[in-house]
Motif scaffolding. Structure first.
Motif, PDB file in Angstrom:
ATOM      1  N   ARG A  27       0.905  -1.149   0.000  1.00 56.05           N
ATOM      2  CA  ARG A  27       0.000   0.000   0.000  1.00 56.05           C
ATOM      3  C   ARG A  27       0.945   1.199   0.000  1.00 56.05           C
ATOM      4  O   ARG A  27       1.796   1.309   0.871  1.00 56.05           O
ATOM      5  CB  ARG A  27      -0.873  -0.019   1.238  1.00 56.05           C
ATOM      6  CG  ARG A  27      -1.869  -1.156   1.227  1.00 56.05           C
ATOM      7  CD  ARG A  27      -2.614  -1.243   2.561  1.00 56.05           C
ATOM      8  NE  ARG A  27      -3.465  -2.393   2.578  1.00 56.05           N
ATOM      9  CZ  ARG A  27      -3.111  -3.597   3.045  1.00 56.05           C
ATOM     10  NH1 ARG A  27      -1.906  -3.772   3.551  1.00 56.05           N
ATOM     11  NH2 ARG A  27      -3.956  -4.585   3.014  1.00 56.05           N
ATOM     12  N   SER A  93      -9.107   4.599   6.014  1.00 57.19           N
ATOM     13  CA  SER A  93      -9.736   3.486   6.739  1.00 57.19           C
ATOM     14  C   SER A  93     -11.248   3.632   6.774  1.00 57.19           C
ATOM     15  O   SER A  93     -11.968   2.643   6.688  1.00 57.19           O
ATOM     16  CB  SER A  93      -9.203   3.417   8.174  1.00 57.19           C
ATOM     17  OG  SER A  93      -7.823   3.159   8.171  1.00 57.19           O
ATOM     18  N   GLU A  96     -12.388   3.963   2.517  1.00 60.13           N
ATOM     19  CA  GLU A  96     -11.999   2.840   1.647  1.00 60.13           C
ATOM     20  C   GLU A  96     -11.551   1.654   2.514  1.00 60.13           C
ATOM     21  O   GLU A  96     -10.401   1.199   2.408  1.00 60.13           O
ATOM     22  CB  GLU A  96     -10.849   3.263   0.707  1.00 60.13           C
ATOM     23  CG  GLU A  96     -11.083   4.514  -0.086  1.00 60.13           C
ATOM     24  CD  GLU A  96     -11.996   4.301  -1.291  1.00 60.13           C
ATOM     25  OE1 GLU A  96     -12.186   3.136  -1.705  1.00 60.13           O
ATOM     26  OE2 GLU A  96     -12.519   5.283  -1.801  1.00 60.13           O
ATOM     27  N   PRO A  97     -12.423   1.122   3.374  1.00 62.75           N
ATOM     28  CA  PRO A  97     -11.993   0.084   4.324  1.00 62.75           C
ATOM     29  C   PRO A  97     -11.415  -1.166   3.650  1.00 62.75           C
ATOM     30  O   PRO A  97     -10.539  -1.825   4.220  1.00 62.75           O
ATOM     31  CB  PRO A  97     -13.262  -0.240   5.113  1.00 62.75           C
ATOM     32  CG  PRO A  97     -14.390   0.290   4.309  1.00 62.75           C
ATOM     33  CD  PRO A  97     -13.848   1.410   3.474  1.00 62.75           C
ATOM     34  N   GLU A  98     -11.842  -1.452   2.444  1.00 66.44           N
ATOM     35  CA  GLU A  98     -11.353  -2.638   1.733  1.00 66.44           C
ATOM     36  C   GLU A  98      -9.872  -2.542   1.369  1.00 66.44           C
ATOM     37  O   GLU A  98      -9.233  -3.554   1.065  1.00 66.44           O
ATOM     38  CB  GLU A  98     -12.199  -2.899   0.478  1.00 66.44           C
ATOM     39  CG  GLU A  98     -12.038  -1.895  -0.636  1.00 66.44           C
ATOM     40  CD  GLU A  98     -12.812  -0.572  -0.482  1.00 66.44           C
ATOM     41  OE1 GLU A  98     -12.711   0.261  -1.392  1.00 66.44           O
ATOM     42  OE2 GLU A  98     -13.490  -0.358   0.548  1.00 66.44           O
ATOM     43  N   LEU A  99      -9.289  -1.347   1.417  1.00 67.38           N
ATOM     44  CA  LEU A  99      -7.871  -1.186   1.081  1.00 67.38           C
ATOM     45  C   LEU A  99      -6.939  -1.607   2.215  1.00 67.38           C
ATOM     46  O   LEU A  99      -5.742  -1.768   2.001  1.00 67.38           O
ATOM     47  CB  LEU A  99      -7.586   0.264   0.667  1.00 67.38           C
ATOM     48  CG  LEU A  99      -8.290   0.742  -0.606  1.00 67.38           C
ATOM     49  CD1 LEU A  99      -7.961   2.202  -0.885  1.00 67.38           C
ATOM     50  CD2 LEU A  99      -7.916  -0.135  -1.793  1.00 67.38           C
ATOM     51  N   GLY A 100      -7.453  -1.751   3.421  1.00 68.93           N
ATOM     52  CA  GLY A 100      -6.664  -2.269   4.526  1.00 68.93           C
ATOM     53  C   GLY A 100      -5.756  -1.277   5.238  1.00 68.93           C
ATOM     54  O   GLY A 100      -4.867  -1.681   5.983  1.00 68.93           O
ATOM     55  N   PHE A 101      -5.967   0.021   5.044  1.00 64.44           N
ATOM     56  CA  PHE A 101      -5.107   1.004   5.714  1.00 64.44           C
ATOM     57  C   PHE A 101      -5.329   1.051   7.224  1.00 64.44           C
ATOM     58  O   PHE A 101      -4.486   1.558   7.953  1.00 64.44           O
ATOM     59  CB  PHE A 101      -5.293   2.394   5.090  1.00 64.44           C
ATOM     60  CG  PHE A 101      -4.588   2.550   3.780  1.00 64.44           C
ATOM     61  CD1 PHE A 101      -3.230   2.796   3.737  1.00 64.44           C
ATOM     62  CD2 PHE A 101      -5.281   2.432   2.586  1.00 64.44           C
ATOM     63  CE1 PHE A 101      -2.562   2.927   2.529  1.00 64.44           C
ATOM     64  CE2 PHE A 101      -4.626   2.567   1.369  1.00 64.44           C
ATOM     65  CZ  PHE A 101      -3.263   2.812   1.339  1.00 64.44           C
ATOM     66  N   SER A 102      -6.426   0.491   7.708  1.00 64.64           N
ATOM     67  CA  SER A 102      -6.662   0.456   9.156  1.00 64.64           C
ATOM     68  C   SER A 102      -5.636  -0.416   9.877  1.00 64.64           C
ATOM     69  O   SER A 102      -5.445  -0.286  11.088  1.00 64.64           O
ATOM     70  CB  SER A 102      -8.079  -0.046   9.452  1.00 64.64           C
ATOM     71  OG  SER A 102      -8.232  -1.374   8.970  1.00 64.64           O
ATOM     72  N   ASN A 103      -4.939  -1.287   9.152  1.00 64.00           N
ATOM     73  CA  ASN A 103      -3.914  -2.146   9.751  1.00 64.00           C
ATOM     74  C   ASN A 103      -2.736  -1.349  10.313  1.00 64.00           C
ATOM     75  O   ASN A 103      -1.930  -1.891  11.062  1.00 64.00           O
ATOM     76  CB  ASN A 103      -3.370  -3.138   8.720  1.00 64.00           C
ATOM     77  CG  ASN A 103      -4.415  -4.127   8.288  1.00 64.00           C
ATOM     78  OD1 ASN A 103      -5.283  -4.502   9.062  1.00 64.00           O
ATOM     79  ND2 ASN A 103      -4.344  -4.553   7.031  1.00 64.00           N
ATOM     80  N   TYR A 104      -2.615  -0.084   9.926  1.00 61.61           N
ATOM     81  CA  TYR A 104      -1.457   0.714  10.324  1.00 61.61           C
ATOM     82  C   TYR A 104      -1.750   1.648  11.489  1.00 61.61           C
ATOM     83  O   TYR A 104      -0.894   2.429  11.895  1.00 61.61           O
ATOM     84  CB  TYR A 104      -0.930   1.499   9.120  1.00 61.61           C
ATOM     85  CG  TYR A 104      -0.622   0.546   7.984  1.00 61.61           C
ATOM     86  CD1 TYR A 104       0.529  -0.227   8.007  1.00 61.61           C
ATOM     87  CD2 TYR A 104      -1.511   0.371   6.941  1.00 61.61           C
ATOM     88  CE1 TYR A 104       0.793  -1.145   7.005  1.00 61.61           C
ATOM     89  CE2 TYR A 104      -1.262  -0.544   5.919  1.00 61.61           C
ATOM     90  CZ  TYR A 104      -0.111  -1.295   5.959  1.00 61.61           C
ATOM     91  OH  TYR A 104       0.150  -2.215   4.980  1.00 61.61           O
ATOM     92  N   LYS A 114       4.851  -1.902  11.065  1.00 59.10           N
ATOM     93  CA  LYS A 114       4.244  -2.400   9.834  1.00 59.10           C
ATOM     94  C   LYS A 114       4.516  -1.481   8.643  1.00 59.10           C
ATOM     95  O   LYS A 114       4.027  -1.727   7.548  1.00 59.10           O
ATOM     96  CB  LYS A 114       2.734  -2.543  10.014  1.00 59.10           C
ATOM     97  CG  LYS A 114       2.354  -3.550  11.088  1.00 59.10           C
ATOM     98  CD  LYS A 114       0.853  -3.615  11.247  1.00 59.10           C
ATOM     99  CE  LYS A 114       0.475  -4.631  12.310  1.00 59.10           C
ATOM    100  NZ  LYS A 114      -0.987  -4.701  12.457  1.00 59.10           N
TER     101      LYS A 114
END
Length: 187
Positions: A27, A93, A96-104, A114
């Motif tokens: 990302r 997050s 565009e939750p499907e992009l996975g930026f909430s993981n950071y 990460k």
């Protein structure tokens, strides 16, 4: 993958770096930040007056974290690099939750372990300081800018060729030997 450009530049100048990181599966973000004036412009007089000046480090820390380190510079935590990155990740997050930026992010705190951090010139120095302050997945800094310790040597100069052979810079009419910033040499 978070990339910071150099002084006075913008992310369009570095589109190939972030595009290649995305192609490699990261990302990828090129984060704009307040990069004008450069640390060199802001700190040159201070360094010439005192080679052990902490101006370059203080300038970067204010730009990175928004802490008030420098007179005449007022960035604040929301406009600082970390504040901008946190706000962007929060926005992505949510939108565009499907992009996975909430993981950071975890409880509004950066999950630096990460993150691959990178930068060029002034951005490279900022990446270096961030990597010294936080455990990163990786850190890359290219042609990092000021932040080194400058030791005056020899006589006055108009160019580096006027300086002794062990000089590494001619700035402000003086010859200097340069030692790398702590983020190059310290774990």
């Amino acid at each position: 993958f978070v990339f910071f450009g150099g002084s006075g530049g913008n992310c369009i100048n570095h589109k190939w770096i972030t595009s290649m990181a995305a192609t490699a599966g990261y990302r990828s973000i090129c984060l704009s930040y307040l990069n004008d004036p450069s640390a060199n412009e802001y700190c040159l007089d201070s360094i010439l007056a005192d080679p052990n000046s902490t101006c370059g480090n203080d300038f970067r820390r204010e730009n990175i974290y928004g802490e008030d380190h420098m007179p005449g510079l007022s960035i604040g935590p929301h406009n600082a690099i970390v504040g901008r990155l946190r706000a962007l990740l929060t926005h992505l997050s949510e939108t565009e939750p499907e992009l996975g930026f909430s993981n950071y992010l975890a409880n509004d705190k950066m999950q630096w372990n990460k993150v691959v951090i990178a930068g060029f010139s002034q951005g490279g120095g900022n990446a270096g300081i961030l990597s010294q302050d936080h455990e990163m997945a990786r850190a890359l800094f290219f042609s990092k800018g000021i932040g080194s310790t400058f030791f005056p040597i020899g006589d006055s100069c108009e160019s580096l060729s006027d300086c002794p052979s062990d000089a590494e810079a001619c700035q402000g009419g003086s010859c200097f030997k340069i030692e790398p910033s702590g983020y190059y040499t310290e774990a």
